[in-house]
Design a protein around this motif. Sequence first.
Motif, short mmCIF file in Angstrom:
data_model
loop_
_atom_site.label_atom_id
_atom_site.label_comp_id
_atom_site.label_asym_id
_atom_site.label_seq_id
_atom_site.Cartn_x
_atom_site.Cartn_y
_atom_site.Cartn_z
N UNK A 119 0.47 -6.15 -21.74
CA UNK A 119 -0.73 -6.80 -21.24
C UNK A 119 -1.68 -7.28 -22.34
N UNK A 120 -1.35 -6.96 -23.57
CA UNK A 120 -2.16 -7.45 -24.69
C UNK A 120 -1.31 -7.45 -25.95
N UNK A 121 -1.59 -8.40 -26.83
CA UNK A 121 -0.92 -8.45 -28.13
C UNK A 121 -1.79 -7.86 -29.22
N UNK A 122 -2.96 -7.38 -28.84
CA UNK A 122 -3.88 -6.76 -29.79
C UNK A 122 -3.76 -5.24 -29.69
N UNK A 123 -3.60 -4.61 -30.84
CA UNK A 123 -3.31 -3.18 -30.86
C UNK A 123 -4.37 -2.35 -30.16
N UNK A 127 -3.78 -0.17 -26.71
CA UNK A 127 -4.02 1.28 -26.71
C UNK A 127 -5.02 1.65 -25.61
N UNK A 128 -5.99 0.79 -25.37
CA UNK A 128 -7.01 1.05 -24.36
C UNK A 128 -6.44 0.98 -22.95
N UNK A 129 -5.72 -0.08 -22.64
CA UNK A 129 -5.26 -0.26 -21.25
C UNK A 129 -4.13 0.68 -20.89
N UNK A 165 -8.30 -14.38 -22.70
CA UNK A 165 -8.36 -15.15 -23.94
C UNK A 165 -7.07 -15.05 -24.76
N UNK A 166 -6.13 -14.21 -24.33
CA UNK A 166 -4.86 -14.08 -25.04
C UNK A 166 -3.75 -14.93 -24.43
N UNK A 167 -4.05 -15.65 -23.35
CA UNK A 167 -3.03 -16.45 -22.69
C UNK A 167 -2.34 -17.42 -23.66
N UNK A 168 -3.08 -18.17 -24.50
CA UNK A 168 -2.41 -19.07 -25.45
C UNK A 168 -1.47 -18.33 -26.41
N UNK A 169 -1.85 -17.12 -26.83
CA UNK A 169 -1.00 -16.35 -27.75
C UNK A 169 0.30 -15.94 -27.06
#
Length: 317
Positions: A119-123, A127-129, A165-169
Amino acid sequence: MIDKYGRNINYARISLTEKCNLRCVYCMPDDVSFNEYENTLSLNDYKFIINGLSQIGITKIRFTGGEPLLYEGLSEIIRYTYEECNIKDVAITTNGIGLYDMAYELYESGLRTVNISLDSLKEYKYKSITRNGDIKEVLKSISRCLELGMKVKINCVLISGFNENEIPDFILMTKFNNIDVRFIELMPLGEASKIYRNGYVNIQDVISQIDGLYKIESSENSTAKYYKLEDSMGRVGIITPMSCSFCSECNRIRITQNGTIKLCLHSEEEYDIKYYLNKPLIFREVLKEIILDKPERHYLNENKVSDTKRSMYQIGV
């Protein structure tokens, strides 16, 4: 196996366990013990069920959870499905934690497709979700599966204010890799009901505003609608059970780890099949009768807060 509405029911999703090594905020309560869940079905029970399913026309099986990698007999049951039951479309839905070390064995056993929840590409967000998951393990697993030639599908639940905001990534991942990235609408089921009101994103609206994406036709019977970037290796999919129902094309049933069949994810109705285990002739006929009565559609009550500890995401949407 044709149901009374003319749909060819050829796809079964089988939950092997409710245990999970992550606690995603929209999926699992934080206070549930890792070892709280116990399976009703044995490995031999699963084999009996899969054999019966193969004899009535099931040609695709996806193993889900919880987290199927935690099921000790996963490799054996995949090999049985692929070799003994001649079901060649074998997949799992997983969070990818631990998959790197198991990928080769599972591939050799017959695994050909992996759906990986990410659900995210940010570490820090991941870790949070997931409540302390390590995204580096997941990315290693994705790379390993691609190396082995497996089809990789990434499932991303979109949540307003978290990962829009991560959709483009995510879409860029499909440009240079043979990966399908599928964006999934948040649904008001289980734990997700707590964040649904403020977290829901209409994915179709979002996708329609992204430059360079064009819709493509897919030959597979899928709940996803697919798009591509020009010259991309992979695809972008959207799964929209809230804003666009796919009931009329639904070709699947679900087997729970408690030995019941669910004909519709959103229905509370389950059919207990444990009594018919190890009675092959009766079992096949019971399966046919149950599947024949698969409902035409189900209307999700958005205001209903489910008290179940399982969610659509655990059983592999």
